[in-house]
Design an enzyme around this catalytic site. Structure first.
Site, PDB file in Angstrom:
ATOM      1  N   GLU A   1       2.528  11.716  -6.105  1.00 45.92           N
ATOM      2  CA  GLU A   1       3.719  12.162  -4.695  1.00 45.92           C
ATOM      3  C   GLU A   1       4.956  12.562  -4.948  1.00 45.92           C
ATOM      4  O   GLU A   1       5.409  12.898  -3.928  1.00 45.92           O
ATOM      5  CB  GLU A   1       3.578  10.590  -4.172  1.00 45.92           C
ATOM      6  CG  GLU A   1       3.994  10.549  -3.197  1.00 45.92           C
ATOM      7  CD  GLU A   1       3.649   9.781  -1.596  1.00 45.92           C
ATOM      8  OE1 GLU A   1       3.291   9.270  -1.737  1.00 45.92           O
ATOM      9  OE2 GLU A   1       3.882  11.139  -0.869  1.00 45.92           O
ATOM     10  N   ASP A   2       5.222  12.120  -6.423  1.00 46.85           N
ATOM     11  CA  ASP A   2       7.300  12.376  -6.866  1.00 46.85           C
ATOM     12  C   ASP A   2       6.938  13.334  -7.467  1.00 46.85           C
ATOM     13  O   ASP A   2       8.226  13.593  -7.779  1.00 46.85           O
ATOM     14  CB  ASP A   2       7.732  10.744  -6.956  1.00 46.85           C
ATOM     15  CG  ASP A   2       7.344   9.771  -5.521  1.00 46.85           C
ATOM     16  OD1 ASP A   2       6.716  10.364  -4.557  1.00 46.85           O
ATOM     17  OD2 ASP A   2       7.554   8.699  -5.240  1.00 46.85           O
TER      18      ASP A   2
END
Ligand code: MN
Length: 493
Positions: free
Chosen positions: A79-80
């Site tokens: 996600e990051d």
């Protein structure tokens, strides 16, 4: 837990329940995550890696399986960071990668407000049906976010805390993970009800101090007499009621702390079910039990699978003490619920994978709720109020608007159940029909087959349109039937 745990702390804790090759794998996952998150910081200014590491630490405290610990360390990577799921798959295999993928899917919420709430729930139901381990990591992730909530602006604090109280905690409860449910609630509590939080702390501290000596004496006497009866006690300890759960109970008991019997409960762990009943007998021989407070959750487990014997007894000076008696297996289940299968006990053993009825029914729940929720137009009309989720005694989920009563619940089940409703049990307690239901309540409707129909009074407190229209229709029909009847009775000459 230290403010800044290190990978060494994590591995050290894990040594107690896993082998070297698993420890090596966990270290690899950590190194991988640290590299991927390098240079990133959290809102608090800390290096980002602290968050996945702390998430893993929460699970390590629960002695959770190394595969899940790896997934926790890697949970924010796709996600990051620039690292993809395929790369995770290549490095750590499909099992870890698929748990991380499940968590990543949960994180991507597109909507705001009510729609966000529903989307969130829908995704969690799907995740649970696919792999419970995703939820185990997600709960730990949320617990650490709650622990570090002070770094965020107040509106965001409130949203995250509310979501935790209304969605995460009830689901953890339904999965039987009492340990995580309690943490989620107590951490969110102070952000949602700050004043009540302070008052509850104060109440608890004062009351506990009052009872301290008494509890010690009772504990000592129980220990001696159960031992004399030839029962081996594995553990006997006091457990304090969690803050949020105490606050909720206070509200149900008109804020009268004297009516709360389990502020501290004495927990007795004995080897077998027979020992449980025998210990109960010993307790009742020493102290007189309170009427209606003996609960046999071994013969009749709670919908989430909870098993124990509960009793409240009169001790000296009119004081009462609650006992909870269970086997080690029941104890593990009560703390860890569905997560118990991935939890290692002190002998390095795990409980068999147990299908909890509710989890099995998830497929149905999905069909029933999720299909209805997929019509966004309907959601807008019907879901503008915040929702609560309550349960039938069989564990089916029923969603209702906040403030809904047993009557709304009854009509939601079936028109006939509503029309013939005469009483309700909420969490095994007989309650009045205008009681507001709360998230997570288990509701049982008492019906009287001879009852003709709903009472006009109900209109004063029912919340759902379904219930309102049924009651109104009935009254209208009754009146029209009466006037029909009077038509045939001609006024006198
Ligand atoms: Mn996270």
């Amino acid at each position: 837990m230290d403010k800044h745990p290190t990978i060494e702390n994590l591995l050290e804790k894990m040594t107690a329940y896993t082998n070297q090759s698993n420890l090596d794998l966990v270290r690899l996952a950590y190194d991988f995550a640290e590299k991927a998150h390098a240079g990133q910081t959290r809102k608090s200014g800390e290096p980002y890696i602290i968050h996945p590491l702390s998430t893993a630490m929460i699970l390590t405290d629960m002695r959770i399986d190394p595969i899940i610990i790896c997934a926790a360390l890697l949970h924010d990577v796709p996600e990051d960071t620039n690292v993809t799921l395929e790369e995770l798959n290549k490095n750590f295999g499909p099992e870890i990668a698929s748990i991380v993928e499940g968590i990543t899917k949960l994180g991507k919420l597109k909507y705001r407000g009510v729609e966000r709430y529903i989307e969130n729930l829908r995704k969690m139901f799907i995740a649970m049906a696919e792999d419970i381990r995703v939820m185990i990591v997600k709960f730990a992730d949320r617990i650490h976010n709650l622990m570090t909530l002070d770094a965020l602006p107040p509106p965001k604090q409130y949203r995250i805390a509310l979501e935790s109280l209304e969605i995460y905690a009830p689901i953890a409860n339904r999965l039987g993970i009492g340990e995580m449910k309690g943490m989620l609630e107590d951490l969110a509590f102070k952000y949602i009800y700050p004043k009540e939080y302070e008052a509850t702390i104060l109440l608890k501290e004062t009351k506990l101090k009052d009872k301290e000596q008494l509890l010690k004496n009772v504990q000592e006497q129980a220990k001696n007499e159960i031992g004399e009866a030839g029962i081996k006690i594995i553990d006997l300890h006091g457990r304090e009621k969690k803050m949020y759960s105490l606050y909720q109970k206070m509200q149900r008991k008109d804020n009268d702390v004297a009516k709360i019997y389990d502020l501290v409960a004495l927990r007795i762990i004995v080897p077998t079910i027979a020992d449980c009943y025998a210990s109960l007998g010993v307790i009742h021989k020493i102290w007189k039990p309170l009427k209606g407070r003996i609960k046999d959750y071994i013969a009749q487990p709670k919908p989430n699978g909870y098993r124990s014997l509960h009793t409240t007894v009169f001790v000296e000076d009119g004081e009462v003490v609650e006992f909870q008696i269970r086997t080690p297996e029941m104890h593990e289940e009560a703390e860890y619920g569905v997560a118990a299968h991935w939890h290692y006990d002190e002998f390095g053993a795990r409980l068999p994978k147990k299908e909890i009825r509710w989890v099995k029914e998830l497929a149905d729940i999905q069909k029933n709720i999720l299909n209805r929720l997929s019509d966004l137009e309907e959601i807008k009309v019907d879901f503008l109020q915040s929702r609560i989720f309550v349960f039938t005694p069989k564990g089916d989920v029923i969603d209702l608007p906040e403030g809904a009563t047993p009557i709304d619940f009854a009509y939601h089940i079936h028109t006939d159940v509503g029309d013939k409703c005469v009483g309700a049990m909420i969490n095994d307690q007989l309650t009045s029909l205008d009681t507001e239901l709360r998230n997570g309540d288990v509701v049982e409707i008492i019906i009287d087959k001879n009852r003709k129909g709903p009472a006009q009074d109900w209109l004063k407190f029912v919340k759902t349109n379904t219930a309102k229209s049924h009651v109104k229709n009935y009254i209208k029909n009754k009146h029209s039937k009466l006037s029909d009847f009077f038509k045939y009775i001609k006024p006198g000459k």
